[in-house]
Design an enzyme around this catalytic site. Structure first.
Site, PDB file in Angstrom:
ATOM      1  N   TYR A   2       0.854  -1.187   0.000  1.00 59.18           N
ATOM      2  CA  TYR A   2       0.000   0.000   0.000  1.00 59.18           C
ATOM      3  C   TYR A   2       0.891   1.239   0.000  1.00 59.18           C
ATOM      4  O   TYR A   2       1.863   1.307  -0.732  1.00 59.18           O
ATOM      5  CB  TYR A   2      -0.991  -0.074   1.180  1.00 59.18           C
ATOM      6  CG  TYR A   2      -2.200   0.789   0.933  1.00 59.18           C
ATOM      7  CD1 TYR A   2      -3.004   0.576  -0.190  1.00 59.18           C
ATOM      8  CD2 TYR A   2      -2.530   1.842   1.784  1.00 59.18           C
ATOM      9  CE1 TYR A   2      -4.090   1.379  -0.453  1.00 59.18           C
ATOM     10  CE2 TYR A   2      -3.627   2.649   1.525  1.00 59.18           C
ATOM     11  CZ  TYR A   2      -4.404   2.420   0.397  1.00 59.18           C
ATOM     12  OH  TYR A   2      -5.470   3.224   0.135  1.00 59.18           O
ATOM     13  N   LYS A  14     -20.207 -20.315 -11.068  1.00 60.09           N
ATOM     14  CA  LYS A  14     -19.505 -20.075 -12.338  1.00 60.09           C
ATOM     15  C   LYS A  14     -18.072 -19.621 -12.050  1.00 60.09           C
ATOM     16  O   LYS A  14     -17.122 -20.049 -12.708  1.00 60.09           O
ATOM     17  CB  LYS A  14     -20.260 -18.982 -13.097  1.00 60.09           C
ATOM     18  CG  LYS A  14     -19.851 -18.843 -14.526  1.00 60.09           C
ATOM     19  CD  LYS A  14     -20.515 -19.894 -15.360  1.00 60.09           C
ATOM     20  CE  LYS A  14     -20.190 -19.707 -16.808  1.00 60.09           C
ATOM     21  NZ  LYS A  14     -20.992 -20.552 -17.661  1.00 60.09           N
ATOM     22  N   GLY A  35     -34.129 -18.880 -28.700  1.00 61.63           N
ATOM     23  CA  GLY A  35     -33.651 -17.996 -27.637  1.00 61.63           C
ATOM     24  C   GLY A  35     -32.166 -17.725 -27.819  1.00 61.63           C
ATOM     25  O   GLY A  35     -31.605 -17.931 -28.903  1.00 61.63           O
TER      26      GLY A  35
END
Length: 751
Positions: free
Chosen positions: A41, A96, A198
């Site tokens: 950081y 997924k 579709g």
């Protein structure tokens, strides 16, 4: 094939434990000292920020962008469940994300957008562009999905891919290439009928046309029948693009003389008479989920010459998107692609088709419990083929480079292929393989300790997962009560509860045991007490008499004690060459440690036996054995009589002329670390050892438990090897899942 039953309780528990959801984020850099934090950081982080501001391309070098994909949905078409909304779609999108990781080592994060307005979704996704290397759209209903994807592809400079459309299309195309190859037809000549206009259906027909199918040969149907030129009812611009000049009006009429049927519609849409009216060697891709338009059994009953594929894993030729999207993105990310174009999709389909025509490796055949050879029942590779990761992405990357989609082309394709091979965790495919073999074996598994809730949960899972029959040794009332407390009261009817009181074989068991023990100080009374009251002995007797195919025990008593009891029935001791082999799975590596169960202080002959037993276990698991005899010394230094036997053991193996690699004695770092091994160029191992034979049982136990506690390694075992029946002894701190793993090993007869 036995169906795998997943109960709602199991599914919820899987998502709840050990922590809610399916993945977490871990740091890839050290985060311990003040200096680490200063680099991670402020102030250190300012340096890459400034570099990226000057050269945006370096974001791929200094951030995780290059291996990060967003899985994005608004939940309007979740699986087969319809419009559940953004929040309820999150479990699917997390799923997924973990598939991306499992199959192609792609990191991904799920993002659920709470809107049905395509413009809002387009704006939100576009604004996230800097974060990700690619966008995977998922479960967004048609026709909005077409609009969203098209617009994002135009406006974003990273791949945008709607998997429900193109994922299905790519696998479908791969299967069709091979189906036509088998039936001797050309894509430009065949008549194709598509049912279901579709997202997936339109994408399938568009990809086939890109690959050479003729527009006039492709007839698209929806719920209102054939989409013909001039039709006005239920039309949109995407359907109109595929309207043909024809007098055909129904699916039934369209199917006459059709060569190919593609179904992305509903169960039962295709009738036996439609199949009968198709051309010779018809190709039927009935991809409706969860139930196909027509089952392979129904189709083959009418037409033996049909080639049938479905979306289901319990039939041959599964059209499974997991064969496509992970590898498409892997290839695209690795060339820092601007898009996934049609050429990349076609390259993916062709590479999949080619792979299915190649000789199938043993471990894949072993995993599926049957020989797979290219033909009518094997036109698409299986999702667990380990070659996918290093054959599909290079083909995709090459197509991306050839078509100008690559920002950073790959120069050395061979090195790229090698990097893909090492990228994947081999333990996953090993575990998958033994699971599939166990399912194939359908073993009757004896769970000896029916008084333990963990054992009962493992037994229920074993049976409900379709692995075989679970035989639980215990008292019926006790088993019922324990299952009810565990919230599985309904399972008591499924399990077979066995005990001495309800066994008609008890007298035969006692005679057998008396025969074995009469000269070891046991009288008839002792034998009766053991056979009738000790569940470990009773279970071993069941196994010895063929009243079960495998035995799992040890969850409630120390392994040494259990082994002593099992030895009343079997010759499972050092004298008869038995050995305990423990598998340690950690950070994508699998190492076997032995002996962890039988030999207290083995000599060089015992050590050679242990090495041979371990090599057998390794091969059962699909590993090519590389044995290291480990000690605190390496090749004779420092000198110690404690290490001498480890020095002699390889010479014993040399005399025996064994057919696996071995070396020693050596320290663990020399055995496992290629850098450390470089100091000994004469040593015989071709790579890091995967079997460590240790000097004594106490060193084995210390090593295993240290790895488990300090490194968080997954431990499977000890696997009992060298006994003529399949017995596995768990540890007393085993979880239900550990016990199930041991049952799976027993079913595969590992060891």
């Amino acid at each position: 094939m036995t169906k795998n039953r997943v109960t709602p309780e199991e599914a919820l528990a899987f998502h709840l434990e050990p922590s809610p959801g399916k993945f977490e984020i871990t740091a890839t850099v050290p985060m311990t000292t003040q200096r680490d934090l200063s680099l991670a950081y402020s102030p250190g982080v300012a340096v890459p920020c400034e570099v990226i501001a000057q050269e945006p391309e370096t974001a791929y070098d200094y951030t995780n962008k290059g291996n990060l994909v967003a899985v994005i949905s608004n939940g309007t078409a979740v699986l087969g469940l319809g419009n559940l909304g953004a929040l309820a779609s999150k479990p699917v999108m997390e799923g997924k994300a973990v598939l991306f990781k499992r199959f192609a080592d792609v990191n991904s994060i799920d993002i659920e957008l709470d809107t049905e307005d395509p413009d809002e979704i387009i704006k939100a996704v576009k604004l996230m562009g800097p974060t990700f290397g690619g966008i995977n759209l998922e479960d967004i209903k048609a026709p909005e999905c077409f609009i969203i994807e098209q617009k994002l592809k135009e406006e974003m400079d990273i791949p945008v891919f709607h998997d429900d459309q193109h994922g299905t299309a790519v696998i479908c195309a791969a299967g069709l290439i091979n189906a036509l190859h088998i039936s001797g037809k050309k894509i430009e000549d065949v008549k194709v009928v598509l049912n279901g206009a579709g997202a997936a259906g339109i994408a399938c027909i568009e990809l086939l046309k890109r690959m050479g199918a003729r527009h006039e040969n492709c007839i698209v149907c929806d719920t209102k029948g054939v989409i013909y030129q001039g039709r006005t009812e239920g039309m949109n611009q995407w359907k109109s693009a595929h309207a043909v000049k024809t007098d055909l009006r129904s699916l039934e009429e369209a199917m006459v003389d059709a060569d190919v049927f593609l179904g992305v519609s509903v169960k039962g849409a295709v009738t036996p008479s439609m199949v009968e009216s198709m051309a010779d060697n018809p190709v039927i891709f009935a991809m409706a989920n969860p139930d196909p338009e027509i089952t392979p059994e129904e189709a083959h009953a009418i037409r033996a010459d049909a080639i049938v594929a479905t979306g289901r894993s319990d039939y041959p030729n599964q059209v499974n998107n997991v064969l496509g999207f992970p590898y498409l993105f892997r290839g695209a990310l690795d060339i820092h692609a601007r898009a996934i174009n049609d050429e990349m999709k076609i390259a993916c389909a062709e590479a999949l088709a080619t792979l299915a025509r190649e000789d199938v490796p043993d471990e894949v055949a072993m995993a599926y419990g049957k020989a797979l050879t290219f033909g009518r029942d094997y036109i698409i590779p299986t999702p667990f083929d380990p070659r996918l990761i290093y054959t599909i992405p290079p083909a995709v990357a090459k197509a991306g480079m050839d078509t100008g989609a690559a920002r950073r082309p790959i120069i050395d394709m061979d090195a790229y292929e090698l990097s893909l091979k090492t990228r994947m965790d081999p333990t996953a495919s090993i575990l998958r393989g033994i699971n599939a073999r166990a399912r194939n074996a359908q073993a009757r598994m004896i769970f000896a300790e029916g008084d333990d809730p963990r054992v009962l949960r493992a037994a229920v899972q074993y049976q409900r997962s379709g692995l075989g029959k679970a035989l639980v040794v215990g008292r019926e009332a006790d088993v019922k009560q324990k299952l009810e407390i565990a919230g599985m009261g309904d399972a008591v009817r499924e399990l077979e509860v066995v005990n001495a009181a309800n066994s008609r074989h008890l007298d035969a068991y006692k005679d057998f045991l008396y025969e074995r023990l009469q000269r070891k100080g046991f009288d008839r009374h002792d034998v009766h007490r053991m056979a009738a009251r000790d569940r470990h002995v009773f279970s071993a007797l069941m196994l010895a008499h063929g009243h079960g195919d495998g035995l799992v025990t040890g969850a409630t008593r120390k392994s040494a004690h259990v082994l002593e009891l099992v030895n009343h029935v079997f010759d499972a001791d050092a004298e008869h060459g038995a050995a305990g082999v423990t598998a340690i799975l950690h950070k994508g590596r699998i190492v076997l440690i032995s002996d962890t169960l039988v030999h207290e202080w083995p000599d060089e002959e015992d050590l050679a036996n242990i090495a041979e037993r371990s090599a057998g276990v390794a091969r059962h698991l699909g590993l090519e054995p590389r044995v290291a005899f480990v000690s605190f010394s390496t090749f004779g230094y420092p000198v110690s009589e404690r290490a001498e036997k480890m020095h002699i053991a390889p010479k014993v193996l040399e005399k025996r002329g064994v057919d696996f690699e071995y070396e020693g004695e050596m320290t663990v770092d020399v055995a496992l670390n290629p850098k450390a091994a470089e100091a000994y160029p004469f040593q015989r191992l071709s790579g890091p050892a995967n079997i460590l034979v240790v000097p004594a049982r106490h060193s084995a136990s210390i090593s295993v438990k240290l790895m488990q506690e300090m490194a968080g390694a997954t431990v499977i075992g000890p696997i009992l090897s060298g006994v003529d029946k399949s017995i596995q002894i768990c540890s007393t701190n085993a979880t239900a899942n550990d016990i199930l793993n041991m049952a799976i090993l027993a079913a595969c007869k590992v060891g």
